[in-house]
Design a protein around this motif. Structure first.
Motif, short mmCIF file in Angstrom:
data_model
loop_
_atom_site.label_atom_id
_atom_site.label_comp_id
_atom_site.label_asym_id
_atom_site.label_seq_id
_atom_site.Cartn_x
_atom_site.Cartn_y
_atom_site.Cartn_z
N ASP A 189 0.91 -1.24 -0.05
CA ASP A 189 -0.01 -0.28 0.02
C ASP A 189 0.73 1.36 0.03
O ASP A 189 0.27 2.20 -0.70
CB ASP A 189 -0.97 -0.05 1.07
CG ASP A 189 -2.35 -0.82 1.04
OD1 ASP A 189 -2.13 -1.52 -0.10
OD2 ASP A 189 -2.93 -0.92 1.96
N TYR A 192 1.75 1.89 -3.41
CA TYR A 192 0.76 2.66 -4.08
C TYR A 192 0.63 4.04 -3.81
O TYR A 192 0.42 4.82 -4.81
CB TYR A 192 -0.62 1.83 -3.95
CG TYR A 192 -0.68 0.32 -4.35
CD1 TYR A 192 0.05 0.12 -5.60
CD2 TYR A 192 -1.54 -0.75 -3.84
CE1 TYR A 192 -0.17 -1.21 -6.25
CE2 TYR A 192 -1.74 -1.95 -4.32
CZ TYR A 192 -0.76 -2.19 -5.72
OH TYR A 192 -0.88 -3.34 -6.17
N ASP A 198 -4.59 5.47 -3.70
CA ASP A 198 -4.91 4.88 -2.63
C ASP A 198 -4.84 3.33 -2.56
O ASP A 198 -5.11 2.70 -3.53
CB ASP A 198 -6.36 5.42 -2.26
CG ASP A 198 -6.62 6.63 -2.08
OD1 ASP A 198 -5.41 7.56 -1.75
OD2 ASP A 198 -7.77 7.21 -2.02
N GLY A 199 -4.35 2.89 -1.41
CA GLY A 199 -4.28 1.56 -1.41
C GLY A 199 -5.42 1.16 -0.56
O GLY A 199 -6.45 1.42 -0.35
N LYS A 200 -5.18 -0.43 -0.02
CA LYS A 200 -6.48 -0.87 0.66
C LYS A 200 -6.50 -0.17 1.92
O LYS A 200 -7.69 -0.14 2.68
CB LYS A 200 -6.19 -2.47 0.64
CG LYS A 200 -7.39 -3.14 1.29
CD LYS A 200 -7.05 -4.81 0.92
CE LYS A 200 -8.47 -5.42 1.82
NZ LYS A 200 -8.43 -6.89 1.67
N TYR A 201 -5.51 -0.12 2.63
CA TYR A 201 -5.44 0.24 4.19
C TYR A 201 -4.72 1.59 4.18
O TYR A 201 -4.84 2.15 5.29
CB TYR A 201 -4.55 -0.81 4.90
CG TYR A 201 -5.26 -2.24 5.05
CD1 TYR A 201 -6.58 -2.38 5.50
CD2 TYR A 201 -4.72 -3.30 4.10
CE1 TYR A 201 -7.16 -3.53 5.51
CE2 TYR A 201 -5.44 -4.59 4.23
CZ TYR A 201 -6.53 -4.72 4.56
OH TYR A 201 -7.20 -5.82 4.77
N LYS A 203 -4.62 5.16 2.72
CA LYS A 203 -5.34 6.17 1.68
C LYS A 203 -4.98 7.52 2.20
O LYS A 203 -4.47 7.81 3.25
CB LYS A 203 -6.85 5.74 1.97
CG LYS A 203 -7.26 4.35 1.79
CD LYS A 203 -8.82 4.34 1.88
CE LYS A 203 -9.24 2.68 1.58
NZ LYS A 203 -9.05 2.61 -0.03
N TYR A 211 -1.11 10.78 3.20
CA TYR A 211 -1.36 9.32 3.40
C TYR A 211 -1.58 8.83 4.56
O TYR A 211 -0.23 9.26 5.46
CB TYR A 211 -0.66 8.47 2.18
CG TYR A 211 -1.11 8.91 0.72
CD1 TYR A 211 -2.13 8.32 0.30
CD2 TYR A 211 -0.46 9.85 0.04
CE1 TYR A 211 -2.51 8.40 -1.18
CE2 TYR A 211 -1.02 10.12 -1.31
CZ TYR A 211 -1.82 9.41 -2.05
OH TYR A 211 -2.14 9.88 -3.05
N SER A 231 5.00 7.51 3.33
CA SER A 231 3.72 7.80 2.46
C SER A 231 3.91 9.35 2.12
O SER A 231 3.26 9.97 1.08
CB SER A 231 2.41 7.74 2.70
OG SER A 231 2.39 6.11 3.05
#
Length: 836
Positions: A189, A192, A198-201, A203, A211, A231
């Motif tokens: 994530d 990403y 945005d990742g799964k966890y 964002k 992030y 991030s």
């Protein structure tokens, strides 16, 4: 042997058991000091968890980061207790340490430093009271070591039961209990997020503008902090990426486009790095116990922080530059980026140098094109040289100027001025002079500076090469420009012609022109034709040495009638002008020619006064000789006549003395000295700006020293009053000698018929000798009174003029005062006037 081996194994087991018991008792005592757990239960989960943690610490092989000095550790502990206001605890600790350090031999502790370091680490735990912890720990260690004959050495043996691996597995299980998401998922994530996705966890959180891990999953605070720190790169990436995208839709100019291209190249390298990291992120993260012997091509958050160290520095710099340059363009943008290149970090410096080479390439291409070709290719208004649509005669002065807002900080103002002047010189030669020899000069300059006339010859970081190129180009092109002005357009000859004709330096021409045009100029201005005056001018040229001048020079000399009113005479409106053609009109502009016109009018007025005095002298001389012929007049009338003539002669001498010395001052100390200085500066001029400055200095010197400046208004008015009095004196002298001439004629011809037609001014002569004597007396008395009035006014005005001369700034004017009053006659006269 078998029995000995069995005994040894039994003893080791006993040692392990006793060590475990000591650790158990130590943990129990530590927890008992906590107010929340005064009576800890040895079977509770909290106690067992703390015990396992203590075993991991004791079995770890971590090396402390301090030097093994027992005395230093003891002093540190003692100071900490003292600074906390626990003086009694510090004294008690010092006493215990003294006993502990002095004990040697059997039953003592050999690794005293290790034990003290343990005490220090434990005392730094803010959940424990160090004043209670240290004595209890010391007592516990003393009592436990007193029952063991091991010479005070704590032995750590092998791990036959794999306790270390068990501890690692327990640690891994503990980590899994605290984290709902595995580290591999968070790493993915984060990668990403670093691409602005945005990742799964992980964002984007608009509240914190960055992030972060979503709130609904359980993750340790340290992990959340690390994820947010990593991030940050994605937040910076989004800012840079959005700037590039926005710039594609706007006219940011060539420098802005180069900046976006350089940023895009850096992002391409960044994409490559992320691709490599994503490949490594596919590998599982091994356990702590497996990391030593397992594969190293995995990716964890900590490893990611190491990978992101350099990209984050670059991305942060790019984000700062994006914010700084969002509203800038051209040279201002390049200058703002250059300011961030002055950095001591080699990584930052090299990155900024690479970026600036790309960003400044369009700017340096504009400089090269301007300096060597005179072309201004600036569609977006980025260059620090700005052009304006003007007439040809204003091309040099107003056609181009510097836009200081677009001047980058790595180009000095002096270098920018040379760049501006070099390009202006090329355009001046091409447009105003219709000359193409500058191309060869530009090629020679490029060869001399070690570059070429092609694109890309000079870039950022080559300031010395740029200065060398500009210096060589300026030297050759400016020399070419001056050669064209001097040889092809004969600038020096035209300056000399203006001096001879407008500044009245050609004496025979001026005298003849004054003689033939004087009677006509005495008429009303409305009755005078400029064509008739032009004929007089041509006649004066043919009658003087001016006829041998170049025909081009004579064709430029013209008569100009200034605007006039109904009461003006020809003297008030007559002037000469010199026609300036391209490219000389760059020097002789309208304002410059207007100054020359002011000087000419002043000098023409002075010449008129001199001409008037010469005319009086021509009238006076024969009458003075024949004045003795009035023998038949009464003695009283004869005395009046002689007195009037003498008064006129004295007044003429005073006026002639003033005009002669003042004209000498103007013609020699002003015009000639200024011309000599201008000739020297003209020879020393290296470019057109130097030539313009020299000519302006020359003209201003003439205007200032000739009393035509703004600061000389008072003394100039006083001077013009003197001129008017001299002209009045001329008219009165003419009247006097006309009357004397008629009287002389009548006295010689007494028998002439009296019935002839006569002028009203001489009617009194026809009334007989007695009437002649009476009328002559009255006429001479009237003229004497007029002369006395003029003499009095002249003396007053001259005194006022002389009193103002020492107040002038010019030293030459002070010497003029000395020339006019070298006998101190006027000074004494002025002193007597004040005393009376």
């Amino acid at each position: 042997m078998k029995n000995e081996e069995e005994e040894r194994v039994v003893m080791e087991e006993d040692d392990h058991q006793k060590a475990s018991d000591l650790v158990h008792e130590l943990v129990l005592r530590l927890l008992s000091q906590n107010p929340q757990t005064p009576n800890p239960d040895p079977t509770s989960p909290t106690f067992l968890k703390t015990l396992r943690f203590a075993h991991r610490i004791l079995r770890s092989r971590l090396t402390p980061s301090v030097s093994p000095d027992a005395s230093a550790i003891a002093e540190s502990l003692k100071r900490r207790l003292a600074t906390q206001g626990k003086s009694s605890g510090a004294l008690a600790f010092a006493d215990l340490y003294a006993k502990f350090a002095s004990k040697t031999g059997p039953g003592s502790v050999n690794n005293k430093w290790s034990l003290l370091y343990l005490l220090r680490i434990v005392s730094e735990d803010n959940k424990l009271d160090s004043s209670l912890l240290l004595p209890n720990l010391n007592a516990a260690v003393s009592s436990s070591l007193g029952n063991k004959k091991t010479n005070g050495v704590l032995l750590v043996t092998r791990d036959p039961e794999n306790l270390r691996d068990v501890a690692f597995r327990e640690y891994a299980n503990l980590i899994k209990e605290e984290n709902e998401v595995t580290e591999e998922v968070l790493v993915r994530d984060v990668l990403y997020a670093c691409q602005g996705i945005d990742g799964k966890y992980v964002k984007f959180n608009s509240e914190i503008d960055g992030y972060a891990v979503v709130d609904y999953i359980n993750t340790p605070r340290a992990t959340r902090t690390m994820v947010r720190t990593l991030s940050e790169l994605g937040w910076l990436f989004k800012k840079v990426k959005s700037f590039i995208s926005e710039s594609m839709d706007e006219d940011v100019g060539t420098v802005g486009q180069a900046f976006c291209a350089a940023l895009q190249d850096e992002l391409s390298d960044y994409y490559k790095l992320l691709a490599v990291l994503e490949a490594q992120g596919m590998n599982p993260i091994p356990l702590v116990s497996e990391s030593a012997g397992g594969s190293s091509s995995y990716l964890s958050l900590r490893r990611l922080s190491v990978w992101f160290a350099e990209p984050k520095v670059k991305m942060r710099l790019m984000a700062v530059l994006v914010d700084k340059c969002r509203v800038l363009r051209g040279g201002a943008m390049a200058g703002a980026i250059h300011l961030h290149a002055q950095h001591g970090d080699p990584l930052v410096h090299d990155f900024m140098m690479s970026l600036l080479r790309c960003v400044c390439s369009p700017l340096f291409e504009m400089v090269r094109s301007w300096v060597l070709e005179g072309e201004l290719e600036d569609s977006f208004g980025e260059f620090f040289v700005v052009s304006h649509p003007v007439k040809v005669d204003l091309l040099w002065r107003e056609g181009y100027n510097l836009h200081h807002g677009m001047l980058p900080s790595f180009i000095s103002p002096s270098l920018a001025q040379r760049i501006l002047r070099t390009g202006k010189s090329i355009n001046f030669l091409r447009v105003c002079c219709d000359d193409h020899g500058w191309a060869d000069a530009a090629s020679e300059a490029a060869a001399a500076s070690g570059t070429t006339t092609r694109r890309g010859g000079i870039g950022y970081g080559e300031t010395d090469a740029l200065e060398h190129l500009v210096a060589e180009a300026a030297k050759r092109i400016d020399k070419r420009l001056l050669d064209v002005l001097y040889e092809r357009y004969k600038f020096k000859e035209h300056c000399l012609a203006i001096k001879r004709y407008l500044l009245l330096g050609q004496g025979d021409f001026v005298q003849y022109l004054m003689d033939i045009v004087g009677p006509k100029l005495s008429e009303p201005a409305n009755n005078i034709s400029s064509f008739e005056l032009a004929g007089f001018l041509e006649a004066a040229v043919r009658a003087s040495n001016a006829q041998y001048d170049d025909r081009d020079v004579l064709d430029r000399l013209k008569v100009k009638m200034m605007p006039h009113g109904s009461g003006d005479r020809g003297w008030d409106v007559f002037s000469l002008e010199y026609e300036a053609r391209a490219p000389l009109d760059t020097v002789f502009t309208e304002s410059v020619l207007s100054k020359y016109l002011r000087v000419f009018n002043f000098l023409w007025r002075l010449k008129r006064v001199e001409h008037a005095l010469i005319g009086i002298w021509k009238t006076m001389k024969p009458n003075c000789i024949t004045s003795n012929s009035f023998a038949k007049l009464q003695s009283s009338v004869k005395l009046q006549l002689l007195s009037a003539l003498r008064r006129c002669q004295v007044l003429w001498n005073e006026m002639n003395h003033f005009v002669t010395n003042f004209q000498y001052y103007i013609m020699f100390e002003v015009l000639e000295v200024s011309w000599c200085n201008f000739a020297k500066e003209m020879e020393a001029a290296k470019d057109l700006d130097d030539l313009l400055a020299a000519h302006e200095k020359y003209l201003n010197s003439i205007v200032g020293k000739s009393l035509l400046g703004e600061e000389s208004q008072t003394i100039r008015k006083s001077l013009f009053v003197l001129f008017e009095l001299i002209l009045r004196f001329r008219s009165h002298a003419d009247r006097l000698y006309e009357g004397i001439y008629e009287l002389q004629i009548r006295t010689k011809e007494p028998g002439r018929e009296r019935n002839k037609t006569q002028d009203s001014s001489s009617s009194w002569i026809s009334e007989g000798r007695k009437a002649i004597t009476q009328r002559a007396g009255e006429f001479l008395q009237s003229m004497s009174q007029d002369m006395d009035s003029i003499a009095k006014e002249y003396t007053t005005s001259l005194d006022a003029f002389l009193s103002l001369l020492p107040l002038q700034q010019s030293v030459d004017l002070k010497f003029l005062f000395f020339r006019l009053d070298f006998t101190e006659f006027y000074s004494r006269l002025h002193s007597k006037g004040r005393e009376s």
